[in-house]
Design an enzyme around this catalytic site. Structure first.
Site, short mmCIF file in Angstrom:
data_model
loop_
_atom_site.label_atom_id
_atom_site.label_comp_id
_atom_site.label_asym_id
_atom_site.label_seq_id
_atom_site.Cartn_x
_atom_site.Cartn_y
_atom_site.Cartn_z
N GLU A 2 54.62 36.55 12.80
CA GLU A 2 53.80 37.46 11.96
C GLU A 2 54.38 38.87 11.89
OE1 GLU A 2 49.94 37.20 13.83
OE2 GLU A 2 49.38 35.51 12.62
N GLU A 14 50.69 28.35 11.78
CA GLU A 14 49.46 28.50 12.56
C GLU A 14 48.27 28.29 11.64
OE1 GLU A 14 48.81 32.08 14.84
OE2 GLU A 14 50.91 32.14 15.44
C1 BG6 Z 1 47.81 34.91 15.25
C2 BG6 Z 1 48.75 35.07 16.42
O1 BG6 Z 1 47.64 36.16 14.70
O2 BG6 Z 1 46.51 34.50 15.48
C3 BG6 Z 1 48.35 34.29 17.66
O3 BG6 Z 1 50.06 34.74 16.06
C4 BG6 Z 1 46.84 34.36 17.83
O4 BG6 Z 1 49.05 34.82 18.75
C5 BG6 Z 1 46.18 33.73 16.62
O5 BG6 Z 1 46.38 33.78 19.01
C6 BG6 Z 1 44.68 33.65 16.71
O6 BG6 Z 1 44.16 34.93 16.97
P1 BG6 Z 1 43.17 35.19 18.18
O7 BG6 Z 1 42.99 36.65 18.23
O8 BG6 Z 1 41.93 34.46 17.89
O9 BG6 Z 1 43.86 34.64 19.38
#
Ligand code: BG6
Length: 485
Positions: free
Chosen positions: A192, A385
């Protein structure tokens, strides 16, 4: 028309070293920026997500470096994958995963970031992890930098705003290419990359109260990451002929609030400044003109070296990946209702339901995003993701999580539709395939996994693994390659 997922579609799961490994001071690893993020266990959930508690300050950072042990630093214990990796990878194989996206911890390889020689114990750890994946035929997708930067690079260089970080990072990447060229299938230089803007401590290792000209420091740092990205693309192609190396952004899909031209213009700018800028540089190979106007109007003058433009132009990425969690609304109005979301605070969309953490779930937005990205760049796409953070309850050794299965299947269906639309999508990795410490809210109870980890926010628990119901949903989705959707 394509009928759905190609036979070789890469279904998998994703994690990041700082959130899953633990073992923060084992095997010669140095302290990194994520190890320094504190959690205040006495806060309410709402407070924990308030930016004023999450923002890194010099005071918190300096204190963290003096504290030994896990104390109130959840990234230091993670899910203990450092010691459980064999068991975890066996579970990934049982699920049918074709690919594992993981990150390498920079501070495990170069504990200070600028050491002469790499830490052999750190390299050996990843050799062991990769060997275990190969045992089951699981392909490997490596993120070279997923937020965690050795603290020495902040202390001695000031983070990514210093151009010297480019060479140090390229040296680190070169070490990975030398050691793992036969192990890794897909490379990703930066997780990201637009986090440099929406969360500069995570993205570019800046501490806000140290930066008199914060906006300039952010964009200067991003420029250094773009140049580092191009140099690493070049190096990968030279050192590992045929290698595949991509870019990634947190993709924020926006909808204009109304057909009022003012909302439409806000939408255009939101898309340009939060999304397109980053992929335009790394996939098209140049700074887009609309950013020049933005920089002029905001008095931001980035220092660029004469060779930078050629590097960006000549070394663009092979594929584009992105994270996708929610969508938001673009409006010219100041008083539009907001979500409680913690990746970014977004404008509310009355047509969407939100997760317990205020993230507006929207599978259709994924289909739209895939179409937009493919239409603009015509490069293969990978959903790096996507997932749902939720509280889970263990009942008689079982975890019933229909909400997570529903989220998975609705997004998989959207991907299938996008493939039918003609999009070249070659893989998908669920975030986080196993419970891990949440990056934004720094807690274990925001669980994403299809594999449960018995640990609470403070790191108490057995760290035993348990399969949730969604484990079987994903297992079936993979086995049938989406044909039942
Ligand atoms: C993404 C990141 O922004 O979102 C991850 O690459 C992160 O590292 C994921 O865990 C989910 O966000 P969060 O804050 O719920 O863990």
């Amino acid at each position: 028309m394509n009928n759905g997922f190609p036979d070789n579609f890469l279904w998998g799961g994703a994690t990041a070293a700082s959130q899953v490994e633990g073992g923060y001071d084992q095997g010669g690893k140095g302290l990194d920026t994520q190890d320094c993020k504190p959690q205040y266990f006495n806060l309410t959930s709402k407070e924990k997500n308030d930016w004023k508690y999450k923002q890194m300050t010099s005071e918190k950072y300096e204190l963290a470096k003096t504290v030994k042990g896990i104390a109130n630093y959840p990234f230091r214990f993670g899910s203990q994958e450092y010691t459980h990796f064999k068991e975890d990878i066996a579970l990934f194989a049982e699920m049918g995963m074709k690919i594992y996206r993981l990150s390498i911890s920079w501070a495990r390889i170069y504990p200070n970031g600028d050491d002469e020689e790499p830490n052999q114990e750190g390299l050996q750890y990843y050799h062991n992890v990769f060997d275990e994946c190969h045992k089951y035929g699981i392909k490997i997708f490596v993120t070279i930098l997923h937020y965690a930067v050795p603290v020495h690079l902040v202390d001695a260089y000031g983070g990514w705003k210093n151009r010297k970080l480019i060479d140090l990072y390229v040296k680190y990447a070169k070490t990975l290419f030398e050691n793992f060229k036969d192990d890794v299938d897909y490379w990703l230089p930066f997780n990201e990359i637009n986090a440099g803007r929406f969360n500069p401590y995570n993205g570019v290792a800046l501490i806000k109260d140290r930066e008199p000209n914060y906006d300039l420091a952010v964009y200067q740092s991003l420029h250094h990451q773009f140049v580092a990205n191009a140099k690493v693309v070049k190096l990968a192609h030279e050192m590992i002929p045929g290698s595949k190396i991509g870019c990634m952004i947190a993709r924020f899909c926006h909808y204009p609030a109304t057909c009022d031209p003012a909302d439409q213009l806000t939408w255009l700018h939101d898309e340009q400044y939060t999304n397109w800028f980053y992929t335009d540089v790394m996939a098209r190979g140049a700074y887009p003109k609309y950013m020049q106007r933005y920089f002029d109007e905001h008095h931001i003058q980035i220092q660029m070296e004469p060779e930078d433009a050629d590097l960006l132009k000549n070394y663009t990425v092979d594929f584009i990946s992105f994270s996708y969690y929610f969508t938001q609304v673009s409006t010219a109005s100041d008083d539009w209702a907001k979500t409680d979301g913690n990746l970014v605070i977004a404008n509310k969309n009355p047509y969407l339901k939100s997760s317990e953490w205020g993230w507006q779930m929207d599978p259709t937005g994924l289909r739209i995003t895939l179409n937009e990205l493919y239409d603009r760049y015509q490069k293969p796409l990978f959903v790096a993701e996507n997932g749902l953070g939720a509280h889970d309850t263990v009942e008689n050794g079982k975890i019933h999580d229909p909400y997570r299965s529903e989220y998975l299947l609705s997004h998989a269906k959207a991907m299938k539709e996008a493939i039918k639309d003609g999009v070249d999508l070659f893989g998908y990795t669920w975030w986080g395939i196993i419970d891990l410490v949440s990056c934004g809210s720094i807690e274990m109870c925001k669980r994403y996994g299809m594999i449960y980890v018995d640990a609470d926010d403070e790191g108490h628990g057995t760290f035993n693994r348990l399969k949730k119901d969604s484990f079987y949903t994903y297992q079936n989705l993979i086995a049938t390659n989406g044909s039942e959707l």
